[in-house]
Design an enzyme around this catalytic site. Structure first.
Site, mmCIF file in Angstrom:
data_model
loop_
_atom_site.group_PDB
_atom_site.id
_atom_site.type_symbol
_atom_site.label_atom_id
_atom_site.label_comp_id
_atom_site.label_asym_id
_atom_site.label_seq_id
_atom_site.Cartn_x
_atom_site.Cartn_y
_atom_site.Cartn_z
ATOM 1 N N PHE A 183 -65.589 -21.207 -61.133
ATOM 2 C CA PHE A 183 -65.935 -19.871 -61.621
ATOM 3 C C PHE A 183 -65.372 -18.761 -60.735
ATOM 4 O O PHE A 183 -65.279 -17.614 -61.149
ATOM 5 C CB PHE A 183 -67.458 -19.715 -61.763
ATOM 6 C CG PHE A 183 -68.180 -19.519 -60.456
ATOM 7 C CD1 PHE A 183 -68.467 -18.240 -59.998
ATOM 8 C CD2 PHE A 183 -68.576 -20.602 -59.695
ATOM 9 C CE1 PHE A 183 -69.134 -18.054 -58.793
ATOM 10 C CE2 PHE A 183 -69.246 -20.431 -58.497
ATOM 11 C CZ PHE A 183 -69.523 -19.151 -58.040
ATOM 12 N N GLN A 204 -63.664 -32.843 -63.421
ATOM 13 C CA GLN A 204 -63.908 -32.059 -62.203
ATOM 14 C C GLN A 204 -65.245 -32.393 -61.551
ATOM 15 O O GLN A 204 -65.457 -32.103 -60.381
ATOM 16 C CB GLN A 204 -63.821 -30.550 -62.487
ATOM 17 C CG GLN A 204 -65.015 -29.952 -63.207
ATOM 18 C CD GLN A 204 -64.981 -30.124 -64.717
ATOM 19 O OE1 GLN A 204 -64.029 -30.661 -65.266
ATOM 20 N NE2 GLN A 204 -66.019 -29.658 -65.394
ATOM 21 N N ILE A 260 -71.166 -26.015 -58.628
ATOM 22 C CA ILE A 260 -71.503 -26.819 -59.801
ATOM 23 C C ILE A 260 -72.847 -26.390 -60.365
ATOM 24 O O ILE A 260 -73.859 -26.426 -59.690
ATOM 25 C CB ILE A 260 -71.496 -28.318 -59.463
ATOM 26 C CG1 ILE A 260 -70.079 -28.735 -59.063
ATOM 27 C CG2 ILE A 260 -71.997 -29.144 -60.643
ATOM 28 C CD1 ILE A 260 -69.940 -30.176 -58.653
ATOM 29 N N CYS A 288 -60.135 -14.180 -73.981
ATOM 30 C CA CYS A 288 -61.016 -13.405 -73.113
ATOM 31 C C CYS A 288 -62.122 -12.755 -73.938
ATOM 32 O O CYS A 288 -61.850 -12.073 -74.931
ATOM 33 C CB CYS A 288 -60.222 -12.346 -72.363
ATOM 34 S SG CYS A 288 -61.235 -11.322 -71.274
ATOM 35 N N GLU A 348 -64.694 -33.967 -68.452
ATOM 36 C CA GLU A 348 -65.350 -33.244 -67.347
ATOM 37 C C GLU A 348 -65.011 -33.890 -66.003
ATOM 38 O O GLU A 348 -65.857 -34.069 -65.131
ATOM 39 C CB GLU A 348 -66.863 -33.176 -67.562
ATOM 40 C CG GLU A 348 -67.288 -32.483 -68.845
ATOM 41 C CD GLU A 348 -67.030 -30.972 -68.854
ATOM 42 O OE1 GLU A 348 -66.520 -30.422 -67.852
ATOM 43 O OE2 GLU A 348 -67.344 -30.337 -69.880
#
Length: 195
Positions: free
Chosen positions: A120, A91, A171, A145, A89
């Site tokens: 997102f 990011q 976030i 997807c 994680e």
């Protein structure tokens, strides 16, 4: 992977949510254990979805991890007997993570980082693009997807079953109840309805 005769390099595992990033990080860490190498895994304190002290994949695989609040806190846990440093994680870490990863690789450690390459909204996420640029190896994974079944490179945030607006907070840690993988064509980010 290619045969590397020098110690110290950076590997980035990136992609959308549910693409298998944490699973791949765990797999690589476990392989080092079979090779009798010493590894340590880090995660940001903000990621406490499944466990506070483990990296846990969506399918339940897990490995012990040290939660840290700031990137430079990683240095407090580095010892000479380590061979591999893994960070999940990535990011969610502060801007110092790029320097931390560079320093560790330059000191001779194999550094494996995993994280979302896009937020997102479909925009580059945090320091991941910079890490991809300086890495020796980049693995970009795709999910499927949830709408049409095509390869998914994006993460759809849903609020009450509807796509989140563009200017919603970046976030927001969640799991399947608030995110799903989407392809480029099924990914939707409407403008904020309040404006």
């Amino acid at each position: 992977m290619y045969l590397i005769n020098q110690n110290g390099w950076i590997e980035v595992i990136c992609g959308s949510m549910f693409s298998g990033k944490s699973e791949e990080l765990i797999r690589r860490v476990r392989r080092t254990q079979f090779a009798k190498q010493h590894a340590i895994v880090f995660k940001p304190c903000i990621d406490n979805r499944y466990s506070e002290e483990d990296v846990v994949s969506h399918n339940g695989l897990k490995v012990k991890a040290v939660p840290v609040s700031a990137s430079k806190d990683i240095f407090e846990h580095i010892t000479e007997e380590l061979d591999v440093i893994a960070i999940d994680e990535v990011q969610f870490f502060d801007g110092d993570i790029v320097e931390v990863v560079q320093v560790l690789a330059n000191r001779g450690y194999r550094v494996i980082v995993a994280g979302l390459d896009q937020d997102f909204r479909g925009l580059p996420f945090g320091q991941v693009p910079q890490l991809m640029a300086i890495a020796e190896h980049v693995t970009k994974l795709q999910a499927v997807c949830s709408v049409c079944g095509s390869p998914a490179s994006r993460t759809q945030r849903l609020i009450d079953g509807e796509p989140a607006a563009f200017d919603d907070p970046i976030i927001l840690v969640g799991a399947s109840e608030s995110y799903e993988p989407r392809c480029r064509h099924c990914h939707a980010v409407p403008a904020n309805k309040d404006k």
